[in-house]
Design a protein around this motif. Sequence first.
Motif, mmCIF file in Angstrom:
data_model
loop_
_atom_site.group_PDB
_atom_site.id
_atom_site.type_symbol
_atom_site.label_atom_id
_atom_site.label_comp_id
_atom_site.label_asym_id
_atom_site.label_seq_id
_atom_site.Cartn_x
_atom_site.Cartn_y
_atom_site.Cartn_z
ATOM 1 N N GLN A 1 0.975 -1.251 0.538
ATOM 2 C CA GLN A 1 -0.314 0.116 -0.277
ATOM 3 C C GLN A 1 0.371 1.291 -0.083
ATOM 4 O O GLN A 1 1.589 1.536 0.539
ATOM 5 C CB GLN A 1 -1.243 0.198 1.162
ATOM 6 N N ARG A 2 0.413 2.202 -0.749
ATOM 7 C CA ARG A 2 1.512 3.983 -0.609
ATOM 8 C C ARG A 2 0.979 4.651 0.562
ATOM 9 O O ARG A 2 -0.877 4.425 0.608
ATOM 10 C CB ARG A 2 0.658 4.390 -1.776
ATOM 11 N N VAL A 3 2.085 4.764 1.171
ATOM 12 C CA VAL A 3 1.151 5.469 2.314
ATOM 13 C C VAL A 3 1.846 6.851 2.595
ATOM 14 O O VAL A 3 3.132 7.450 1.956
ATOM 15 C CB VAL A 3 0.875 4.784 3.733
ATOM 16 N N PHE A 4 1.734 7.676 3.499
ATOM 17 C CA PHE A 4 2.045 8.939 4.255
ATOM 18 C C PHE A 4 2.575 8.439 5.806
ATOM 19 O O PHE A 4 1.735 7.892 6.049
ATOM 20 C CB PHE A 4 1.640 10.168 3.540
ATOM 21 N N ALA A 5 3.924 8.828 5.683
ATOM 22 C CA ALA A 5 4.336 7.910 7.463
ATOM 23 C C ALA A 5 5.308 9.334 7.603
ATOM 24 O O ALA A 5 6.063 10.714 6.803
ATOM 25 C CB ALA A 5 5.365 7.340 7.306
ATOM 26 N N GLN A 6 4.890 9.720 8.817
ATOM 27 C CA GLN A 6 6.549 10.873 9.948
ATOM 28 C C GLN A 6 7.018 9.916 10.580
ATOM 29 O O GLN A 6 6.565 9.410 10.964
ATOM 30 C CB GLN A 6 5.157 11.813 10.847
ATOM 31 N N GLY A 7 7.952 10.576 11.222
ATOM 32 C CA GLY A 7 8.654 9.843 12.011
ATOM 33 C C GLY A 7 10.363 10.378 11.962
ATOM 34 O O GLY A 7 10.331 12.047 11.937
ATOM 35 N N SER A 8 11.257 9.681 12.423
ATOM 36 C CA SER A 8 12.473 10.075 12.273
ATOM 37 C C SER A 8 13.332 9.278 11.227
ATOM 38 O O SER A 8 13.365 8.042 10.730
ATOM 39 C CB SER A 8 13.831 10.170 13.192
ATOM 40 N N GLY A 9 13.962 9.592 10.691
ATOM 41 C CA GLY A 9 14.988 8.798 9.423
ATOM 42 C C GLY A 9 14.916 8.776 8.142
ATOM 43 O O GLY A 9 15.085 7.928 7.278
ATOM 44 N N GLY A 10 14.178 9.982 7.457
ATOM 45 C CA GLY A 10 13.479 9.926 6.217
ATOM 46 C C GLY A 10 14.647 9.412 5.071
ATOM 47 O O GLY A 10 14.389 9.147 3.798
ATOM 48 N N TYR A 11 16.349 10.296 5.072
ATOM 49 C CA TYR A 11 16.177 10.481 3.863
ATOM 50 C C TYR A 11 17.570 9.288 4.209
ATOM 51 O O TYR A 11 18.635 8.877 4.267
ATOM 52 C CB TYR A 11 17.720 11.401 4.669
ATOM 53 N N ALA A 12 16.197 7.766 3.472
ATOM 54 C CA ALA A 12 17.217 7.157 2.894
ATOM 55 C C ALA A 12 16.164 6.377 2.180
ATOM 56 O O ALA A 12 15.353 6.854 1.910
ATOM 57 C CB ALA A 12 17.109 6.132 4.658
ATOM 58 N N GLU A 13 16.610 4.982 1.981
ATOM 59 C CA GLU A 13 15.931 4.152 0.875
ATOM 60 C C GLU A 13 14.288 3.730 1.614
ATOM 61 O O GLU A 13 13.613 2.973 0.738
ATOM 62 C CB GLU A 13 16.566 3.130 0.287
ATOM 63 N N GLN A 14 14.922 3.381 3.078
ATOM 64 C CA GLN A 14 13.912 2.105 3.575
ATOM 65 C C GLN A 14 13.579 3.322 4.949
ATOM 66 O O GLN A 14 14.372 4.060 5.720
ATOM 67 C CB GLN A 14 14.246 0.956 3.847
#
Length: 312
Positions: A82-95
């Motif tokens: 599923q396609r999603v939007f998410a928040q958190g930490s560590g977004g500058y990555a492939e996963q």
Amino acid sequence: MKAVVVEAFGPADQLAVVERPDPEPRHGQVVIAVEAAGVGLVDILQRRGEFGFSEPGFIPGVEVAGRVQKVGEGVDRGLIGQRVFAQGSGGYAEQFVADAAGLVALPDPLSARNAVALGVNALVAHFSLRRAQVRPGEHVLVRGASGGIGLLAVKMALQLGATVTAVTRSTAADRLAELGIQNIVRRDRETEPAGPFDAVIDPVGGAAVPALLGRLAPNGRYVLNGGAAGFPPPEFGMALVQTFFNSLTFSTFSLNSVPAGEAGAAARAIFADAVRGALVPVVGPVFRLTEAAKAHLALEGGDAFGKIVLEP
């Protein structure tokens, strides 16, 4: 996976591309294959060591859009793919690892790039305007109107029926005018607007805050939701006391104060508005993940219009 880490607190050249082990989700978590990551002021502040992490070595980035790749225990396997939007930490990555409870499903017509162009910035703008209790016919001043939060605050205030004055740099004024914004103050050519204003939405802060408080109308509301120019001077509260009989209100706003369920519901409504054309995201420069340092320089240079996006 490839990721970008802050090797040491400091300038943009402290961002380095490294290889990290593919993450595994824990109970209640998912792993998202990142298609787009937002670049914002919070990332700059964390890189400088001014906010958040106490030690270098972390992956910046607080918002992503992509597809769920893995799920942890206690999570419905139907989320995979599923396609999603998410928040958190560590977004500058492939996963990206995120809590499953905070995921927001993306409508099919909405691209990952457009999702993060709205994302956190649209949520901050939405809740800031709600906190300011903006009503039809009121006069609203929005600072930093060419940036991610300011631009969306302008659009949303206009949708609420307010009369909006947008403060921006001269190089962005024409682009704002193309979006139908008529009251534009070029901060590098003109003095700050005289007002009075019923509300001020301010992602900029800094030394100008006391003067702008003085331009609020009686019962005016000021919402500080960012600090692109730093904190207000310590004595800024005197501007409120000196206009005691105008019953002014000053408040700060951080998205961290909004319960996850409430933020998720607002994000779903925002994405639905984008699909039906009621809210058009403005994507700024798009960089590859390996160009994260260039993305930070573009944001710090103040020349970007709209949301800066990284794509792995």
